[in-house]
Scaffold this motif. Structure first.
Motif, PDB file in Angstrom:
ATOM      1  N   ALA A   1     -40.650 -33.090   2.759  1.00  0.00           N
ATOM      2  CA  ALA A   1     -39.740 -32.283   1.940  1.00  0.00           C
ATOM      3  C   ALA A   1     -40.503 -31.247   1.130  1.00  0.00           C
ATOM      4  CB  ALA A   1     -38.929 -33.190   1.011  1.00  0.00           C
ATOM      5  N   ALA A   2     -41.693 -31.608   0.657  1.00  0.00           N
ATOM      6  CA  ALA A   2     -42.503 -30.657  -0.108  1.00  0.00           C
ATOM      7  C   ALA A   2     -42.957 -29.504   0.782  1.00  0.00           C
ATOM      8  CB  ALA A   2     -43.710 -31.367  -0.713  1.00  0.00           C
ATOM      9  N   VAL A   3     -43.363 -29.823   2.012  1.00  0.00           N
ATOM     10  CA  VAL A   3     -43.746 -28.768   2.956  1.00  0.00           C
ATOM     11  C   VAL A   3     -42.530 -27.906   3.284  1.00  0.00           C
ATOM     12  CG1 VAL A   3     -44.578 -28.281   5.285  1.00  0.00           C
ATOM     13  CG2 VAL A   3     -45.660 -30.082   3.927  1.00  0.00           C
ATOM     14  N   ALA A   4     -41.380 -28.547   3.468  1.00  0.00           N
ATOM     15  CA  ALA A   4     -40.155 -27.807   3.774  1.00  0.00           C
ATOM     16  C   ALA A   4     -39.787 -26.855   2.642  1.00  0.00           C
ATOM     17  CB  ALA A   4     -39.011 -28.783   4.037  1.00  0.00           C
ATOM     18  N   ALA A   5     -40.038 -27.257   1.412  1.00  0.00           N
ATOM     19  CA  ALA A   5     -39.748 -26.383   0.275  1.00  0.00           C
ATOM     20  C   ALA A   5     -40.601 -25.123   0.334  1.00  0.00           C
ATOM     21  CB  ALA A   5     -39.990 -27.130  -1.036  1.00  0.00           C
ATOM     22  N   GLY A   6     -41.870 -25.292   0.706  1.00  0.00           N
ATOM     23  CA  GLY A   6     -42.742 -24.133   0.841  1.00  0.00           C
ATOM     24  C   GLY A   6     -42.302 -23.219   1.972  1.00  0.00           C
ATOM     25  N   LEU A   7     -41.917 -23.812   3.100  1.00  0.00           N
ATOM     26  CA  LEU A   7     -41.457 -23.014   4.236  1.00  0.00           C
ATOM     27  C   LEU A   7     -40.140 -22.302   3.911  1.00  0.00           C
ATOM     28  CD1 LEU A   7     -42.215 -25.535   7.137  1.00  0.00           C
ATOM     29  CD2 LEU A   7     -43.535 -23.495   6.509  1.00  0.00           C
TER      30      LEU A   7
ATOM     31  N   SER B   1     -34.954 -15.682   9.691  1.00  0.00           N
ATOM     32  CA  SER B   1     -33.870 -16.343   8.964  1.00  0.00           C
ATOM     33  C   SER B   1     -33.315 -17.564   9.675  1.00  0.00           C
ATOM     34  CB  SER B   1     -32.728 -15.341   8.706  1.00  0.00           C
ATOM     35  OG  SER B   1     -32.223 -14.850   9.940  1.00  0.00           O
ATOM     36  N   ASP B   2     -33.448 -17.627  11.008  1.00  0.00           N
ATOM     37  CA  ASP B   2     -32.921 -18.769  11.750  1.00  0.00           C
ATOM     38  C   ASP B   2     -33.972 -19.844  12.018  1.00  0.00           C
ATOM     39  OD1 ASP B   2     -34.469 -17.362  13.529  1.00  0.00           O
ATOM     40  OD2 ASP B   2     -33.035 -17.500  15.200  1.00  0.00           O
ATOM     41  N   THR B   3     -35.084 -19.798  11.287  1.00  0.00           N
ATOM     42  CA  THR B   3     -36.152 -20.788  11.452  1.00  0.00           C
ATOM     43  C   THR B   3     -35.646 -22.191  11.107  1.00  0.00           C
ATOM     44  OG1 THR B   3     -37.899 -19.192  10.950  1.00  0.00           O
ATOM     45  CG2 THR B   3     -38.437 -21.516  10.634  1.00  0.00           C
ATOM     46  N   ASP B   4     -35.939 -23.139  11.964  1.00  0.00           N
ATOM     47  CA  ASP B   4     -35.576 -24.542  11.712  1.00  0.00           C
ATOM     48  C   ASP B   4     -36.632 -25.126  10.771  1.00  0.00           C
ATOM     49  OD1 ASP B   4     -35.032 -27.255  11.753  1.00  0.00           O
ATOM     50  OD2 ASP B   4     -34.534 -27.300  13.889  1.00  0.00           O
ATOM     51  N   ILE B   5     -36.345 -25.035   9.496  1.00  0.00           N
ATOM     52  CA  ILE B   5     -37.317 -25.431   8.480  1.00  0.00           C
ATOM     53  C   ILE B   5     -37.674 -26.909   8.581  1.00  0.00           C
ATOM     54  CG2 ILE B   5     -37.696 -25.714   5.995  1.00  0.00           C
ATOM     55  CD1 ILE B   5     -37.908 -22.832   6.935  1.00  0.00           C
ATOM     56  N   ASP B   6     -36.685 -27.760   8.742  1.00  0.00           N
ATOM     57  CA  ASP B   6     -36.949 -29.202   8.768  1.00  0.00           C
ATOM     58  C   ASP B   6     -37.859 -29.591   9.931  1.00  0.00           C
ATOM     59  OD1 ASP B   6     -35.397 -29.556   6.520  1.00  0.00           O
ATOM     60  OD2 ASP B   6     -33.580 -30.073   7.642  1.00  0.00           O
ATOM     61  N   ARG B   7     -37.602 -29.027  11.097  1.00  0.00           N
ATOM     62  CA  ARG B   7     -38.426 -29.349  12.261  1.00  0.00           C
ATOM     63  C   ARG B   7     -39.837 -28.802  12.096  1.00  0.00           C
ATOM     64  NH1 ARG B   7     -37.446 -31.399  17.136  1.00  0.00           N
ATOM     65  NH2 ARG B   7     -38.779 -30.843  18.899  1.00  0.00           N
ATOM     66  N   LEU B   8     -39.955 -27.611  11.542  1.00  0.00           N
ATOM     67  CA  LEU B   8     -41.268 -27.006  11.349  1.00  0.00           C
ATOM     68  C   LEU B   8     -42.077 -27.802  10.324  1.00  0.00           C
ATOM     69  CD1 LEU B   8     -42.624 -24.603  12.672  1.00  0.00           C
ATOM     70  CD2 LEU B   8     -41.848 -23.171  10.770  1.00  0.00           C
ATOM     71  N   ALA B   9     -41.412 -28.304   9.299  1.00  0.00           N
ATOM     72  CA  ALA B   9     -42.096 -29.135   8.308  1.00  0.00           C
ATOM     73  C   ALA B   9     -42.619 -30.422   8.944  1.00  0.00           C
ATOM     74  CB  ALA B   9     -41.161 -29.465   7.152  1.00  0.00           C
ATOM     75  N   LEU B  10     -41.832 -30.994   9.859  1.00  0.00           N
ATOM     76  CA  LEU B  10     -42.280 -32.188  10.576  1.00  0.00           C
ATOM     77  C   LEU B  10     -43.516 -31.893  11.421  1.00  0.00           C
ATOM     78  CD1 LEU B  10     -38.969 -33.869  11.814  1.00  0.00           C
ATOM     79  CD2 LEU B  10     -40.655 -34.855  10.250  1.00  0.00           C
ATOM     80  N   VAL B  11     -43.548 -30.723  12.040  1.00  0.00           N
ATOM     81  CA  VAL B  11     -44.709 -30.329  12.840  1.00  0.00           C
ATOM     82  C   VAL B  11     -45.962 -30.280  11.960  1.00  0.00           C
ATOM     83  CG1 VAL B  11     -45.763 -28.414  14.118  1.00  0.00           C
ATOM     84  CG2 VAL B  11     -43.396 -29.070  14.585  1.00  0.00           C
ATOM     85  N   VAL B  12     -45.838 -29.664  10.802  1.00  0.00           N
ATOM     86  CA  VAL B  12     -46.986 -29.517   9.904  1.00  0.00           C
ATOM     87  C   VAL B  12     -47.475 -30.881   9.408  1.00  0.00           C
ATOM     88  CG1 VAL B  12     -47.771 -28.601   7.679  1.00  0.00           C
ATOM     89  CG2 VAL B  12     -46.343 -27.191   9.183  1.00  0.00           C
ATOM     90  N   VAL B  13     -46.549 -31.713   8.961  1.00  0.00           N
ATOM     91  CA  VAL B  13     -46.938 -33.016   8.410  1.00  0.00           C
ATOM     92  C   VAL B  13     -47.506 -33.927   9.499  1.00  0.00           C
ATOM     93  CG1 VAL B  13     -46.075 -35.131   7.321  1.00  0.00           C
ATOM     94  CG2 VAL B  13     -45.352 -32.899   6.468  1.00  0.00           C
TER      95      VAL B  13
END
Length: 202
Positions: free
Chosen positions: A137-143, A154-166
């Motif tokens: 969630a912290a990474v998602a906030a940054g993204l 604007s259509d970036t899937d933030i939640d999925r991208l945060a999962l990739v990073v973590v």
């Protein structure tokens, strides 16, 4: 029953924190099974009665260690202040530099605990899972801040991208720790950063 944290004096809180910090260091170095309450007592320089005043047993102490480690991971300033692609790259560099400085002997405690806790203890596993969800969630906030600032599409899937990073961070840490080499962590984080950059606007 151990003393409630809310009921502790300032001195009591310092002693409890010292015990938790010592237990964290020993468990990360030797694993939960390789760390005894006697070793924690000795390294913390407390008596047995003091140790069991704060914690009923080893499992109770391990729960406190997981919770404290989660707060430490989430207190990372670079993570909390991540608001741009530049910040993301700086976080990546800081993580790799820190791993290299320790000889890759210490990974993220959350991933280490996930490996160390048996499936037969779902409550402790849930504490680790909750910590990882908070990290994501912290990474998602940054993204999200990057997207809102126009750096990401604007259509970036933030939640999925945060999962990739973590996942790259935690997995890279584990492999680098096993191999005592920073290259796996570097490769994993570089791949994750590239996934974020692929969503860059403009």
């Amino acid at each position: 029953m151990p003393a409630s944290v809310d009921a502790l004096t300032a001195k009591g809180l310092r002693t409890r924190t010292r015990i938790v910090d010592t237990a964290t260091r020993l468990i990360l170095a030797n694993g939960a099974h390789g760390t005894t309450m006697e070793a924690i007592q000795h390294e913390s320089e407390v008596s047995a009665s003091q140790l069991y005043h704060y914690f009923d047993n080893k499992r109770d102490l391990l729960a406190a260690v997981i919770q404290a480690s989660t707060e430490t991971v989430l207190a990372n300033t670079r993570l909390l202040e991540m608001r741009s692609l530049r910040d993301l790259r700086a976080w990546r560099d800081a993580v790799v530099d820190a791993a290299r400085a320790t000889g890759c002997r210490v990974g993220c405690p959350l991933a280490s605990f996930a490996e160390d806790i048996p499936d037969s203890d779902p409550e402790l596993l849930e504490l680790v899972a909750a910590g990882l969800r908070r990290l994501t969630a912290a990474v998602a906030a940054g993204l999200t801040a990057m997207r809102d600032a126009g750096e990401l599409l604007s259509d970036t899937d933030i939640d999925r991208l945060a999962l990739v990073v973590v996942t790259a961070y935690e997995g890279g840490m584990l492999v680098s720790r096993a191999q005592r080499a920073p290259e796996p962590l570097e490769a994993a984080l570089d791949a994750a950063v590239a996934c974020v950059e692929a969503r860059a606007a403009g």
